[in-house]
Design an enzyme around this catalytic site. Structure first.
Site, mmCIF file in Angstrom:
data_model
loop_
_atom_site.group_PDB
_atom_site.id
_atom_site.type_symbol
_atom_site.label_atom_id
_atom_site.label_comp_id
_atom_site.label_asym_id
_atom_site.label_seq_id
_atom_site.Cartn_x
_atom_site.Cartn_y
_atom_site.Cartn_z
ATOM 1 N N ASP A 25 34.293 23.040 -22.176
ATOM 2 C CA ASP A 25 34.978 24.037 -21.326
ATOM 3 C C ASP A 25 34.585 25.487 -21.579
ATOM 4 O OD1 ASP A 25 36.173 21.665 -20.688
ATOM 5 O OD2 ASP A 25 38.212 22.268 -21.162
ATOM 6 N N LYS A 130 36.653 17.181 -15.732
ATOM 7 C CA LYS A 130 37.851 16.477 -16.219
ATOM 8 C C LYS A 130 39.097 17.204 -15.730
ATOM 9 C CE LYS A 130 37.694 18.878 -20.716
ATOM 10 N NZ LYS A 130 38.935 19.641 -20.670
ATOM 11 N N CYS A 163 41.852 21.800 -25.579
ATOM 12 C CA CYS A 163 40.902 20.786 -25.111
ATOM 13 C C CYS A 163 40.022 20.230 -26.222
ATOM 14 C CB CYS A 163 40.068 21.353 -23.973
ATOM 15 S SG CYS A 163 41.084 21.601 -22.503
HETATM 16 C C1 C5J Z 1 41.112 24.366 -22.696
HETATM 17 C C2 C5J Z 1 43.211 25.216 -21.892
HETATM 18 N N1 C5J Z 1 39.865 24.176 -22.302
HETATM 19 N N2 C5J Z 1 43.433 25.950 -22.973
HETATM 20 N N3 C5J Z 1 42.056 24.538 -21.727
HETATM 21 O O1 C5J Z 1 41.406 24.416 -23.875
HETATM 22 O O2 C5J Z 1 44.040 25.181 -21.017
#
Ligand code: C5J
Length: 224
Positions: A25, A130, A163
């Site tokens: 991400d 995802k 995540c």
């Molecule tokens: C991730 C989030 N990628 N913090 N998403 O950690 O909402």
């Protein structure tokens, strides 16, 4: 056999060709102003230090022609894959699906949902979208890794306690050997990152291992 000196003990890569670098991400939605992370009131600059170490690992994995997987958290434009609970949650100025300065918040295909240019995927690298925090939830990741015969996962990305940690726990329960890159992950909350690193390697590595990127690069034969 390659040994990386991480914590809590040596992490063994029997065959680096059967390992994967997972970049979680590293999206504009979390890293840039006007994205999802910013709309939740977070200090987006806190995530920047992870970029350089990830970039160095990407460079080496590309040179060695090893597996690279980028994940992207995002939803279909009609939000059919977004649970109402996720939509409701948080005190964001802009909610998931709202129009923002980089397009609709956390919607697949919008400019803000893309990976930051510094870490842009190259041809042949897998991009896994995802809908959840964990990369194994409602995705083909497990099947893909099993078909490719990959067990060791070198994990990077943001945010450490959301995540990244969720994915690592999902992977650990499925029998994958996870090494979290200490300087290749960041959180909006430094104390949370610190705690996750400790949680992962506690009790003899109950969730996996952690190591600095330079140790991994050196073990794989890359320079610094
Ligand atoms: C991730 C989030 N990628 N913090 N998403 O950690 O909402």
């Amino acid at each position: 056999m390659i040994k990386i000196p991480p914590q809590p003990c040596d992490y063994e890569l029997p065959d680096p060709k059967k390992s994967a670098l997972i970049v979680i991400d590293m999206q504009r939605d979390f890293m840039e102003r006007g994205g999802f992370g910013d709309s939740l009131g977070n200090d987006i600059d806190a995530l920047r230090p992870a970029v350089k170490p990830i970039s160095r690992l990407l460079e080496l994995f590309r040179k060695l022609e090893l597996m690279i997987i980028h994940t992207v958290e995002g939803h279909a434009p009609d939000l059919s894959d977004c649970p109402p609970s996720k939509l409701r949650r948080g005190e964001a100025t802009l909610k998931i699906g709202d129009p923002g300065p980089m397009g609709r918040i956390l919607i697949l295909g919008e400019p803000g949902n893309g990976i930051i240019p510094e870490l842009a995927p190259r041809a042949g690298e897998k991009i896994l979208t995802k809908p959840g925090k964990g990369a194994f939830c409602r995705t083909e990741l497990e099947l893909f890794l099993r078909e490719m015969g990959i067990t060791p996962l070198i994990i990077t990305g943001v945010t450490t306690e959301v995540c990244v940690q969720t994915t690592m726990r999902e992977a650990n329960d499925r029998g994958f050997e996870c090494l979290l890159v200490e300087d290749g992950t960041e959180s909006y909350f430094p104390a949370f990152k610190h705690s996750v690193l400790q949680m992962v390697r506690a009790q003899g590595g109950i969730v996996g291992w952690t190591a600095m990127s330079h140790n991994i690069i050196q073990a794989l034969g890359g320079g610094q």
